[in-house]
Motif scaffolding. Structure first.
Motif, PDB file in Angstrom:
ATOM      1  N   ASP A  23       0.843  -1.196   0.000  1.00  0.00           N
ATOM      2  CA  ASP A  23       0.000   0.000   0.000  1.00  0.00           C
ATOM      3  C   ASP A  23       0.879   1.246   0.000  1.00  0.00           C
ATOM      4  O   ASP A  23       1.504   1.586   1.000  1.00  0.00           O
ATOM      5  CB  ASP A  23      -0.911  -0.008   1.234  1.00  0.00           C
ATOM      6  CG  ASP A  23      -1.864   1.181   1.270  1.00  0.00           C
ATOM      7  OD1 ASP A  23      -1.815   2.031   0.359  1.00  0.00           O
ATOM      8  OD2 ASP A  23      -2.661   1.262   2.231  1.00  0.00           O
ATOM      9  N   ARG A  24       0.920   1.932  -1.129  1.00  0.00           N
ATOM     10  CA  ARG A  24       1.698   3.178  -1.235  1.00  0.00           C
ATOM     11  C   ARG A  24       0.760   4.388  -1.325  1.00  0.00           C
ATOM     12  O   ARG A  24       1.235   5.520  -1.374  1.00  0.00           O
ATOM     13  CB  ARG A  24       2.587   3.165  -2.492  1.00  0.00           C
ATOM     14  CG  ARG A  24       3.274   1.825  -2.794  1.00  0.00           C
ATOM     15  CD  ARG A  24       4.493   1.589  -1.967  1.00  0.00           C
ATOM     16  NE  ARG A  24       5.043   0.257  -2.189  1.00  0.00           N
ATOM     17  CZ  ARG A  24       5.832  -0.099  -3.209  1.00  0.00           C
ATOM     18  NH1 ARG A  24       6.155   0.777  -4.140  1.00  0.00           N
ATOM     19  NH2 ARG A  24       6.300  -1.329  -3.288  1.00  0.00           N
ATOM     20  N   VAL A  25      -0.559   4.132  -1.358  1.00  0.00           N
ATOM     21  CA  VAL A  25      -1.535   5.202  -1.524  1.00  0.00           C
ATOM     22  C   VAL A  25      -1.951   5.780  -0.175  1.00  0.00           C
ATOM     23  O   VAL A  25      -2.004   7.000   0.011  1.00  0.00           O
ATOM     24  CB  VAL A  25      -2.786   4.691  -2.278  1.00  0.00           C
ATOM     25  CG1 VAL A  25      -3.863   5.769  -2.333  1.00  0.00           C
ATOM     26  CG2 VAL A  25      -2.402   4.241  -3.676  1.00  0.00           C
ATOM     27  N   ASN A  26      -2.230   4.909   0.782  1.00  0.00           N
ATOM     28  CA  ASN A  26      -2.698   5.355   2.096  1.00  0.00           C
ATOM     29  C   ASN A  26      -1.588   5.364   3.141  1.00  0.00           C
ATOM     30  O   ASN A  26      -1.578   6.205   4.035  1.00  0.00           O
ATOM     31  CB  ASN A  26      -3.826   4.433   2.586  1.00  0.00           C
ATOM     32  CG  ASN A  26      -4.974   4.367   1.616  1.00  0.00           C
ATOM     33  OD1 ASN A  26      -5.543   5.378   1.228  1.00  0.00           O
ATOM     34  ND2 ASN A  26      -5.336   3.152   1.194  1.00  0.00           N
ATOM     35  N   SER A  76       2.112   5.856   4.465  1.00  0.00           N
ATOM     36  CA  SER A  76       3.287   6.679   4.135  1.00  0.00           C
ATOM     37  C   SER A  76       4.602   5.959   4.380  1.00  0.00           C
ATOM     38  O   SER A  76       5.674   6.487   4.039  1.00  0.00           O
ATOM     39  CB  SER A  76       3.269   7.961   4.979  1.00  0.00           C
ATOM     40  OG  SER A  76       3.565   7.682   6.345  1.00  0.00           O
ATOM     41  N   LYS A 119      -5.757  10.264   4.971  1.00  0.00           N
ATOM     42  CA  LYS A 119      -5.956   8.840   4.679  1.00  0.00           C
ATOM     43  C   LYS A 119      -6.112   8.005   5.953  1.00  0.00           C
ATOM     44  O   LYS A 119      -6.079   6.777   5.899  1.00  0.00           O
ATOM     45  CB  LYS A 119      -4.784   8.299   3.869  1.00  0.00           C
ATOM     46  CG  LYS A 119      -4.561   9.008   2.536  1.00  0.00           C
ATOM     47  CD  LYS A 119      -5.670   8.702   1.552  1.00  0.00           C
ATOM     48  CE  LYS A 119      -5.357   9.276   0.178  1.00  0.00           C
ATOM     49  NZ  LYS A 119      -6.402   8.950  -0.817  1.00  0.00           N
TER      50      LYS A 119
END
Length: 566
Positions: free
Chosen positions: A340-343, A345, A478
């Motif tokens: 998960d690179r979207v939510n 960090s 997020k």
């Protein structure tokens, strides 16, 4: 709060501390005293305090060092071997992993030196003059914490060892291996006895000293490990949960708002999330003149770097570090744990993805990116970018810089961990680093609490504990997307979450061993070691020096046997 560097050397004790294992018998008798301080000095106030401070120095042999990282992060599901390194047996679990490996002996001997210094402080405290009973009680509590800490490291790495709880002054070859039950009993007794005497606050008035919070946090780790050992008890997880809650609720610790700020160098290392750290100094003269105070510095900045310094437009500098290429993240770590690179960090804040031209610039043909034949840079231009996912040849060709995609990763080029980078070094080749090593921090405590709660069937509570860590790790806005539900509150999820949060922080091998899945996970996710690893490797080989220097039985074999399989 005063930051006091706990480093004063107590050389007489250092010599006495390891006479019983550190040299051959002939060498022992020829040992030269390098200090004029006599043995009674410890009974004085300055001597007693110096001895206590000296007991901390063994921490610097294990934490923030290649020795410690080799024994805690090498050869796991998250890290495999990079191009370089002298201790690859820890990666491959092959014939290189034997009892004559230097770092195995060094860790063993240094921890026993620390243990014997602790023993001296405990035994001699009653005769010390010039200090109040309260101060003496605190110092004894500190070294009981340290003695338990050192024995816990030895127990996890080697199994039952020689359990010495009194000071060793004269050379001896009389040794024996304690049982796992005896080891846990002694470790827990020391920690529980230390609690009343330690400072009951988040940070010691002399920063760096052990506190009650640090001892309770270590008890969490001990009970979680004991719960999966041969001497597990029905209440181990409940005790781990209680101590974790104490650490979280009773001292004012807080997760920092930003994951990256936990690893800010300098004043940022003393923050609301740090429970216990090992201190290092920026003074290069300390590193050279008295290595007992600073060891070789925190040198983890060397271990995780890729070979950027021979690439187009780049030379080695202080900011990007001196890359030793010891550890390469596994595909499982990058593609699953940090998927998960979207939510989340933590991928962005854990790995470096961009390098800028630090030369005079020019046109270069030494390219690894097969989408182009040459690259042209001026100072400050992006030279290398790691997107973390695959790009097409056309996408890469459209960029003026080199794009390092997963299909191009190799033993020298891979995402670089930045937690331990040290731009405060005096020059680009200087190895000793000055940043503190964060041994215990609150995010780890929340995840240990979650582990205990999952094991106790307290799913809702585990969700709350895990979400504390995940909300902090979220990109701004997020936070809700990062929260898990009861369906995710499983041990498998805790295992991955610990990988995301604690990558490189000298926990993973110990975690996998505690969970009883070291062999299985390495076979699944680490191609370096899959063919070699077996149950034998849940323990390290006993140093051959220890075996050779112990008494012999009637059959001529050492009374201190090697671990099975070595």
């Amino acid at each position: 709060m005063t930051r006091t560097y706990l480093s004063k050397s107590f050389k007489t004790l250092s010599i006495l501390a390891f006479l019983f294992m550190g040299q051959s018998c002939k060498d022992l008798l020829d040992e030269k005293i390098v200090s004029s301080i006599n043995d009674d000095y410890i009974s004085t106030a300055p001597g007693f305090n110096s001895a206590t401070n000296a007991a901390y120095s063994s921490l610097r042999n294990f934490y923030g060092t290649e020795r410690g990282i080799s024994m805690t992060e090498y050869g796991t599901d998250l890290y495999s071997a990079g191009a370089d390194g002298s201790f690859k047996g820890f990666h491959f679990y092959d014939s290189q992993l034997i009892g004559t490996v230097s770092i195995i002996q060094e860790v063993w001997e240094e921890l026993y030196k620390g243990i014997n210094t602790c023993n001296a402080v405990i035994e001699r405290a009653p005769e010390v003059t010039g200090l109040t009973d309260a101060v003496k009680a605190q110092r004894v509590a500190e070294v009981k914490f340290l003695r338990a800490h050192y024995y816990f490291i030895l127990l996890q790495e080697f199994g039952g060892v020689d359990l010495r709880l009194t000071e060793t002054i004269l050379p001896t070859k009389t040794t024996k291996r304690a049982t796992e039950a005896e080891m846990y009993s002694a470790i827990i007794k020391d920690l529980e006895e230390s609690l009343p005497g330690l400072e009951n606050k988040a940070k010691s008035s002399e920063y760096g000293r052990a506190t009650k919070a640090a001892a309770e946090n270590l008890l969490v780790k001990v009970y979680l490990a004991k719960a999966t050992s041969s001497v597990k008890a029905a209440d181990d997880y409940a005790k781990a949960e209680t101590y974790a809650k104490n650490v979280i609720n009773n001292y004012g610790f807080k997760l920092l708002p930003d994951f990256a700020s936990v690893f800010a160098q300098g004043a940022g290392e003393i923050n609301d999330e740090v429970i216990f750290s090992v201190q290092y100094t920026t003074d290069p003269l300390t590193n050279i003149s008295d290595p007992t105070t600073n060891g070789n510095g925190n040198n983890l900045h060397l271990i995780f770097g890729m070979q950027y310094d021979v690439q187009a437009g780049m030379v080695r500098d202080i900011f990007y570090g001196r890359p030793f290429k010891r550890l390469k993240p596994t595909p499982y770590a990058l593609e699953t744990v940090f998927k998960d690179r979207v939510n989340d960090s933590r991928y962005k804040k854990t790995f470096r993805d961009t390098w800028l031209c630090n030369t005079a610039g020019g046109t270069f043909t030494n390219v690894f990116d097969n989408s182009k034949k040459s690259v042209t840079f001026k100072p400050g231009d992006t030279t290398i970018f790691i997107p973390g996912v695959e790009w097409t040849l056309a996408q890469r060709a459209a960029k003026p810089y080199q794009v390092l995609v997963p299909s191009l990763y190799n033993l020298s080029l891979f995402p670089t961990l930045v937690k331990f980078m040290d731009p405060n070094r005096i020059d680009r080749t200087y190895e000793p680093g000055s940043r503190d090593f964060l041994v215990f921090r609150l995010a780890d405590t929340y995840l240990m609490l979650a582990e205990a709660q999952v094991k106790l069937g307290k799913t809702a509570d585990a969700v709350t504990s895990i979400n504390m860590v995940r909300r902090r790790a979220a990109f701004a806005g997020k936070e809700a997307a990062m929260e898990i539900t009861a369906a995710n509150a499983t041990m498998d999820f805790v295992m991955e979450e610990r990988g995301r949060e604690l990558l490189g922080e000298q926990t993973r091998w110990l975690d996998l061993k505690r969970w009883g899945i070291l062999v299985d996970r390495v076979k699944k996710y680490n191609t370096d070691a899959a063919a070699n690893i077996k149950e034998t490797h849940n323990l390290r080989p006993i140093p051959q020096t220890q075996i050779d220097r112990s008494d012999k039985g009637t059959d001529g074999s050492s009374v201190f046997p090697q671990n099975p399989g070595y």
